[in-house]
Design a protein around this motif. Structure first.
Motif, PDB file in Angstrom:
ATOM      1  N   ASN A  71       0.820  -1.204   0.000  1.00 28.71           N
ATOM      2  CA  ASN A  71       0.000   0.000   0.000  1.00 28.71           C
ATOM      3  C   ASN A  71       0.858   1.261   0.000  1.00 28.71           C
ATOM      4  O   ASN A  71       0.606   2.207  -0.752  1.00 28.71           O
ATOM      5  CB  ASN A  71      -0.933  -0.011   1.211  1.00 28.71           C
ATOM      6  CG  ASN A  71      -1.876   1.165   1.222  1.00 28.71           C
ATOM      7  OD1 ASN A  71      -2.468   1.496   0.196  1.00 28.71           O
ATOM      8  ND2 ASN A  71      -2.025   1.791   2.370  1.00 28.71           N
ATOM      9  N   SER A  74       0.186  -3.044  -6.437  1.00 27.57           N
ATOM     10  CA  SER A  74      -0.935  -3.973  -6.274  1.00 27.57           C
ATOM     11  C   SER A  74      -0.417  -5.367  -5.942  1.00 27.57           C
ATOM     12  O   SER A  74      -1.100  -6.154  -5.307  1.00 27.57           O
ATOM     13  CB  SER A  74      -1.815  -3.997  -7.524  1.00 27.57           C
ATOM     14  OG  SER A  74      -1.048  -4.318  -8.661  1.00 27.57           O
ATOM     15  N   SER A  75       0.802  -5.665  -6.377  1.00 30.24           N
ATOM     16  CA  SER A  75       1.443  -6.938  -6.047  1.00 30.24           C
ATOM     17  C   SER A  75       2.950  -6.770  -6.215  1.00 30.24           C
ATOM     18  O   SER A  75       3.422  -5.751  -6.742  1.00 30.24           O
ATOM     19  CB  SER A  75       0.930  -8.052  -6.947  1.00 30.24           C
ATOM     20  OG  SER A  75       1.423  -7.870  -8.258  1.00 30.24           O
ATOM     21  N   ASP A 135       4.681  -5.717  -9.497  1.00 29.59           N
ATOM     22  CA  ASP A 135       4.807  -4.306  -9.881  1.00 29.59           C
ATOM     23  C   ASP A 135       6.179  -3.724  -9.545  1.00 29.59           C
ATOM     24  O   ASP A 135       6.490  -2.609  -9.960  1.00 29.59           O
ATOM     25  CB  ASP A 135       3.723  -3.463  -9.199  1.00 29.59           C
ATOM     26  CG  ASP A 135       2.327  -3.808  -9.713  1.00 29.59           C
ATOM     27  OD1 ASP A 135       2.220  -4.355 -10.830  1.00 29.59           O
ATOM     28  OD2 ASP A 135       1.360  -3.525  -8.989  1.00 29.59           O
TER      29      ASP A 135
END
Length: 193
Positions: free
Chosen positions: A151, A156-157, A160
């Protein structure tokens, strides 16, 4: 002139400034400066909202927190959420992010030094967590990043994250880019905003 003296002492920071240095900067004699310093000291003591005192340590004048605030300031300064990550912590965080799940021993081998303190710091900041134990003698802890890590870095994972190969091609060494303080610098005080 009092404001100038106060400003110079402020900018001098922890090192402070001597009477002779102040006199030279302000083109006054030390005997002219001394009563002005005393006036600044008294003004700070008398003002109900002032959290600082002007003190003299040896030859140097500097600001310190007023004694009645010491416990509060000490707690604030020692809070793990008020400190930026050091270069070793950033290196450790990047290794965990790219190689998770990973043991402390493997991190130590990659970095060439013990990472125990860095891992504790990162766990306390909720950037990494224990994700399991390795099925090996001693059952060493496996570390991985947290949802807060994803975050905070707007990921997003983990897919990335920039590929390590790209980092190596675009800089002198992969570690210069990967461990860049500008890329990974974190002030966790922002998390409350």
């Amino acid at each position: 002139m009092l404001r100038k003296i106060a400003g110079i002492i402020f900018v001098a920071g922890e090192e402070g400034v001597t009477l002779n240095e102040l006199a030279a900067l302000l083109n006054l004699s030390p005997t002219e400066i001394k009563p002005m310093i005393e006036e600044v000291q008294q003004t700070l003591k008398d003002h109900p909202l002032s959290p600082i005192d002007l003190v003299q340590f040896g030859e140097r004048f500097l600001y310190v927190t007023q004694a009645d605030l010491d416990p509060l300031i000490k707690n604030f300064a020692q809070s793990p959420l008020q400190q930026k990550l050091s270069r070793p912590a950033i290196e450790t965080l990047a290794i965990v992010a790219y190689r998770q799940p990973i043991t402390r021993m493997t991190i130590d081998e990659i970095r060439g030094v013990s990472s125990q303190a860095m891992l504790q710091k990162l766990v306390s900041r909720d950037l990494i967590k224990e994700v399991g134990k390795l099925e090996a003698p001693g059952r060493p802890i496996l570390y991985g990043v947290t949802d807060y890590f994803l975050n905070y870095f707007a990921l997003s994972s983990l897919e990335d994250l920039p590929p390590i190969e790209d980092l190596a091609l675009n800089s002198q060494t992969a570690s210069e880019e990967l461990f860049s303080l500008k890329r990974w610098e974190i002030n966790l005080f922002d998390q409350e905003e």
